[in-house]
Design a protein around this motif. Structure first.
Motif, short mmCIF file in Angstrom:
data_model
loop_
_atom_site.label_atom_id
_atom_site.label_comp_id
_atom_site.label_asym_id
_atom_site.label_seq_id
_atom_site.Cartn_x
_atom_site.Cartn_y
_atom_site.Cartn_z
N TYR A 19 -18.28 -31.54 17.01
CA TYR A 19 -19.53 -32.06 16.47
C TYR A 19 -20.14 -30.97 15.60
O TYR A 19 -20.11 -29.79 15.96
N TYR A 21 -23.71 -30.08 13.15
CA TYR A 21 -25.04 -30.39 12.63
C TYR A 21 -25.30 -29.45 11.46
O TYR A 21 -25.14 -28.23 11.59
N LYS A 53 -26.06 -34.64 7.84
CA LYS A 53 -26.61 -33.80 8.90
C LYS A 53 -25.69 -33.77 10.11
O LYS A 53 -25.57 -32.76 10.78
N HIS A 54 -25.06 -34.90 10.40
CA HIS A 54 -24.24 -35.02 11.61
C HIS A 54 -22.81 -35.44 11.24
O HIS A 54 -22.61 -36.32 10.40
N SER A 55 -21.83 -34.83 11.90
CA SER A 55 -20.44 -35.28 11.76
C SER A 55 -19.71 -34.96 13.07
O SER A 55 -20.09 -34.04 13.81
#
Length: 105
Positions: A19, A21, A53-55
């Protein structure tokens, strides 16, 4: 910020996950002149284009005796601001990808 986890579900099955951010911000807008049109997407304080922003991603691997390695992966990137030209409207969208593969051990 990033986090990555890896583990064995069984002696032949592995699971990896990650993950990320990311926070971005334009600190100084480019100089706007009649010869150098400035897209509002590049205004000070806006996030960078095409930077979600998120992956996250997951990878599941099977270590077979007969067929070798078989794996499946999925990845996701959250919404990000995009623009295609100076006058185009910006859009935000999530993106997904998945893959399957195999190989000899």
């Amino acid at each position: 910020a990033e986090i990555e986890l890896a583990g064995k579900i069984s002696s032949r099955v592995l699971l990896n996950g990650s993950y990320t951010y990311t926070a971005t911000q334009i600190l100084q807008a480019p100089l706007c002149t009649p010869a150098n049109f400035c897209d509002p997407a590049y205004d000070e304080g806006n996030p960078f284009l095409r930077r979600p922003k998120h992956s996250a991603s997951l990878l599941l691997t099977y270590l077979g005796k007969r067929w070798g390695e078989i794996w499946a992966a999925v990845s996701w990137a959250g919404a990000s601001t995009q623009t295609s030209s100076a006058w185009a409207s910006t859009t935000q969208r999530d993106t997904f990808a998945s893959m399957l593969g195999a190989g000899a051990r």
